[in-house]
Scaffold this motif. Sequence first.
Motif, PDB file in Angstrom:
ATOM      1  N   HIS A 102     101.745  55.386  21.356  1.00  0.00           N
ATOM      2  CA  HIS A 102     102.517  56.530  21.853  1.00  0.00           C
ATOM      3  C   HIS A 102     103.997  56.207  21.763  1.00  0.00           C
ATOM      4  CE1 HIS A 102     104.625  58.679  25.241  1.00  0.00           C
ATOM      5  NE2 HIS A 102     104.059  59.708  24.618  1.00  0.00           N
ATOM      6  N   ASP A 103     104.797  57.184  21.266  1.00  0.00           N
ATOM      7  CA  ASP A 103     106.246  57.011  21.232  1.00  0.00           C
ATOM      8  C   ASP A 103     106.567  55.754  20.409  1.00  0.00           C
ATOM      9  OD1 ASP A 103     108.869  58.095  22.703  1.00  0.00           O
ATOM     10  OD2 ASP A 103     108.883  55.913  22.897  1.00  0.00           O
ATOM     11  N   TRP A 104     107.372  54.826  20.934  1.00  0.00           N
ATOM     12  CA  TRP A 104     107.680  53.626  20.176  1.00  0.00           C
ATOM     13  C   TRP A 104     106.452  52.770  19.914  1.00  0.00           C
ATOM     14  CZ3 TRP A 104     110.433  50.897  16.978  1.00  0.00           C
ATOM     15  CH2 TRP A 104     111.726  51.324  16.668  1.00  0.00           C
ATOM     16  N   GLY A 105     105.438  52.878  20.765  1.00  0.00           N
ATOM     17  CA  GLY A 105     104.203  52.160  20.485  1.00  0.00           C
ATOM     18  C   GLY A 105     103.534  52.664  19.224  1.00  0.00           C
ATOM     19  N   SER A 106     103.696  53.955  18.935  1.00  0.00           N
ATOM     20  CA  SER A 106     103.168  54.508  17.692  1.00  0.00           C
ATOM     21  C   SER A 106     104.035  54.091  16.502  1.00  0.00           C
ATOM     22  CB  SER A 106     103.086  56.028  17.785  1.00  0.00           C
ATOM     23  OG  SER A 106     102.567  56.573  16.598  1.00  0.00           O
ATOM     24  N   ILE A 107     105.346  54.169  16.655  1.00  0.00           N
ATOM     25  CA  ILE A 107     106.251  53.705  15.592  1.00  0.00           C
ATOM     26  C   ILE A 107     105.951  52.250  15.257  1.00  0.00           C
ATOM     27  CG2 ILE A 107     108.670  53.225  15.036  1.00  0.00           C
ATOM     28  CD1 ILE A 107     109.439  55.600  16.806  1.00  0.00           C
ATOM     29  N   HIS A 108     105.843  51.452  16.279  1.00  0.00           N
ATOM     30  CA  HIS A 108     105.509  50.026  16.175  1.00  0.00           C
ATOM     31  C   HIS A 108     104.185  49.852  15.436  1.00  0.00           C
ATOM     32  CE1 HIS A 108     104.223  46.457  19.061  1.00  0.00           C
ATOM     33  NE2 HIS A 108     103.874  46.203  17.821  1.00  0.00           N
ATOM     34  N   SER A 109     103.176  50.640  15.778  1.00  0.00           N
ATOM     35  CA  SER A 109     101.846  50.486  15.192  1.00  0.00           C
ATOM     36  C   SER A 109     101.800  50.921  13.738  1.00  0.00           C
ATOM     37  CB  SER A 109     100.829  51.295  16.007  1.00  0.00           C
ATOM     38  OG  SER A 109     100.731  50.815  17.328  1.00  0.00           O
ATOM     39  N   TRP A 110     102.569  51.943  13.375  1.00  0.00           N
ATOM     40  CA  TRP A 110     102.595  52.378  11.980  1.00  0.00           C
ATOM     41  C   TRP A 110     102.957  51.227  11.047  1.00  0.00           C
ATOM     42  CZ3 TRP A 110     100.724  56.386   9.471  1.00  0.00           C
ATOM     43  CH2 TRP A 110     100.567  57.604  10.103  1.00  0.00           C
ATOM     44  N   GLU A 111     103.792  50.312  11.505  1.00  0.00           N
ATOM     45  CA  GLU A 111     104.190  49.175  10.677  1.00  0.00           C
ATOM     46  C   GLU A 111     102.966  48.381  10.215  1.00  0.00           C
ATOM     47  OE1 GLU A 111     107.165  46.590   8.880  1.00  0.00           O
ATOM     48  OE2 GLU A 111     107.127  48.662   9.597  1.00  0.00           O
ATOM     49  N   SER A 112     102.009  48.190  11.116  1.00  0.00           N
ATOM     50  CA  SER A 112     100.804  47.447  10.768  1.00  0.00           C
ATOM     51  C   SER A 112      99.786  48.311  10.038  1.00  0.00           C
ATOM     52  CB  SER A 112     100.168  46.865  12.038  1.00  0.00           C
ATOM     53  OG  SER A 112     101.051  45.958  12.667  1.00  0.00           O
ATOM     54  N   GLY A 120      92.467  45.297   7.203  1.00  0.00           N
ATOM     55  CA  GLY A 120      91.102  45.061   7.625  1.00  0.00           C
ATOM     56  C   GLY A 120      90.918  44.843   9.108  1.00  0.00           C
ATOM     57  N   ARG A 121      92.018  44.764   9.866  1.00  0.00           N
ATOM     58  CA  ARG A 121      91.944  44.498  11.302  1.00  0.00           C
ATOM     59  C   ARG A 121      91.990  45.782  12.131  1.00  0.00           C
ATOM     60  NH1 ARG A 121      93.745  39.451  12.801  1.00  0.00           N
ATOM     61  NH2 ARG A 121      92.672  39.944  14.761  1.00  0.00           N
ATOM     62  N   ILE A 122      92.326  46.918  11.510  1.00  0.00           N
ATOM     63  CA  ILE A 122      92.481  48.183  12.229  1.00  0.00           C
ATOM     64  C   ILE A 122      91.460  49.176  11.695  1.00  0.00           C
ATOM     65  CG2 ILE A 122      94.056  50.069  12.801  1.00  0.00           C
ATOM     66  CD1 ILE A 122      96.365  48.038  12.309  1.00  0.00           C
ATOM     67  N   ALA A 123      90.523  49.582  12.548  1.00  0.00           N
ATOM     68  CA  ALA A 123      89.456  50.500  12.139  1.00  0.00           C
ATOM     69  C   ALA A 123      89.938  51.936  12.082  1.00  0.00           C
ATOM     70  CB  ALA A 123      88.272  50.378  13.100  1.00  0.00           C
ATOM     71  N   SER A 124      90.824  52.318  12.993  1.00  0.00           N
ATOM     72  CA  SER A 124      91.386  53.664  13.020  1.00  0.00           C
ATOM     73  C   SER A 124      92.688  53.617  13.789  1.00  0.00           C
ATOM     74  CB  SER A 124      90.420  54.663  13.680  1.00  0.00           C
ATOM     75  OG  SER A 124      90.366  54.462  15.088  1.00  0.00           O
ATOM     76  N   PHE A 125      93.491  54.657  13.601  1.00  0.00           N
ATOM     77  CA  PHE A 125      94.774  54.739  14.300  1.00  0.00           C
ATOM     78  C   PHE A 125      94.982  56.144  14.826  1.00  0.00           C
ATOM     79  CE2 PHE A 125      99.598  55.201  13.804  1.00  0.00           C
ATOM     80  CZ  PHE A 125      99.842  54.727  15.082  1.00  0.00           C
ATOM     81  N   THR A 126      95.189  56.244  16.139  1.00  0.00           N
ATOM     82  CA  THR A 126      95.571  57.499  16.777  1.00  0.00           C
ATOM     83  C   THR A 126      97.039  57.426  17.141  1.00  0.00           C
ATOM     84  OG1 THR A 126      93.351  57.957  17.657  1.00  0.00           O
ATOM     85  CG2 THR A 126      95.211  59.008  18.766  1.00  0.00           C
ATOM     86  N   SER A 127      97.826  58.298  16.540  1.00  0.00           N
ATOM     87  CA  SER A 127      99.278  58.314  16.722  1.00  0.00           C
ATOM     88  C   SER A 127      99.669  59.505  17.586  1.00  0.00           C
ATOM     89  CB  SER A 127      99.967  58.407  15.356  1.00  0.00           C
ATOM     90  OG  SER A 127     101.351  58.678  15.496  1.00  0.00           O
ATOM     91  N   ILE A 128     100.461  59.228  18.630  1.00  0.00           N
ATOM     92  CA  ILE A 128     100.943  60.279  19.527  1.00  0.00           C
ATOM     93  C   ILE A 128     102.462  60.180  19.631  1.00  0.00           C
ATOM     94  CG2 ILE A 128     100.737  61.336  21.807  1.00  0.00           C
ATOM     95  CD1 ILE A 128      98.165  59.720  22.229  1.00  0.00           C
ATOM     96  N   SER A 129     103.159  61.204  19.176  1.00  0.00           N
ATOM     97  CA  SER A 129     104.609  61.317  19.389  1.00  0.00           C
ATOM     98  C   SER A 129     105.393  60.111  18.898  1.00  0.00           C
ATOM     99  CB  SER A 129     104.907  61.554  20.877  1.00  0.00           C
ATOM    100  OG  SER A 129     104.403  62.794  21.294  1.00  0.00           O
TER     101      SER A 129
END
Length: 307
Positions: A102-112, A120-129
Motif C-alpha cells: 500500500h502506498d510506498w509499500g506498493s512502490i517499494h514492492s513493484w521494484e521486486s 520466483g519468490r513472489i506468487a502474486s502481487f496486490t497493489s493498492i495506491s
Amino acid sequence: MTGPAARRIAADGVELAAYQWGASTAPPVVLVHGYPDTSAVWRPVAERLADRFHVTAFDVRGAGASHRPRGLRAYRMSRLEADLEAVLDAVSPDRPVHLVGHDWGSIHSWESVTGTRLAGRIASFTSISGPCLDHVGHMIRARLRPRHPDLPKMLRQAARSWYIAYFHLPLLPALTWRALGHRWRTFLTGSQGVPGHTPYPAPTLARDAVSGTALYRANMLPRLLRPRDRPTTVPIQLIIPTRDFCVTPVLSYGVEHWTRQIQRRPIDAGHWVQLSHPQEIASRIAEFANRIEDGSRRNPDHTAHPI
C-alpha cells in the motif's frame, strides 16, 4: 483474536520488526505498509486473513520499531528490495509469497515484482495506491503533452502530488510533522472514513514521517526522470480506491503494457482503504491468492498463470 507473534529480522544493515499471524503451514502473505505508516496499518486486514494464511507485516526501515538509518543512500530502492528479500528469507524461504503493498509499500514492492533479484519468490502481487515509479515515468512521457486526452487527469494528479515537492525542502517537512502530527488521527477519522478505534497511527508517527521523507528524496526524481523498462510475469491485482486524494486512477494507466496477468478492482473508498474497509480488502487479497494457489496446484511446473 490474540495478538501477533513479534520477531526481529536482520536485513541490509538494519534490523526490522515483523509481526505474524496464522499457521506457519498456510500459504504465506506479506504486507508492506506505506508512508507515514507502520505495520499497524495492516492489523485489521491481517487478523481477517489469519484463519487462512500465514501473514507477515513488518515495519520498513525508518518506521515503527525497525532501525532508522541516516542518509538518503540508506533509503534507495535497492536497499528496500534487500530488506524485502531478508523478510522473505526469514518467513518463507521455500515457498513463494503473496505480496501486498500500500502506498510506498506498493512502490517499494513493484521494484521486486518487476526485477530479477526475487524472481520466483513472489506468487502474486496486490497493489493498492502505489504505482511502479518506472511505469509512471514512461506514462508521463507518453501522456503529458498538449491535446492528449489524459492531460487533464495528469494535471489533476500533479496538483494532488504537491507534497512530494514539499518533502524535498530542507527542514520544513520535519517541523510540520512535529508541530501537527498529533492531529493525524483526527484527519483520518474526519476525512478518510477510518474508525477511531484502529491500532493506528503508531506512537512513533512524527519520527516515522520525518524519516520517511527520505524515501521520496532518494527515489522519486531518479526513477521518474530516467524510467527503466520493467515488465513482469507476476500476476497483478490492482485495488484502486476511487476517492483516493493522493493517488488517482490515472497513475495505473498503461500497466497492461508491462504485464498480461492483471485485474483491476476499483473500490469506493479513500486512501487508507485497509483501515476503512478491512473486510473487503482481506476478501480481495484472499480471493486473488486462492486463485493463484489453485492454479499452482493444477500446473506445478509453472509459477505464473493467466488470471
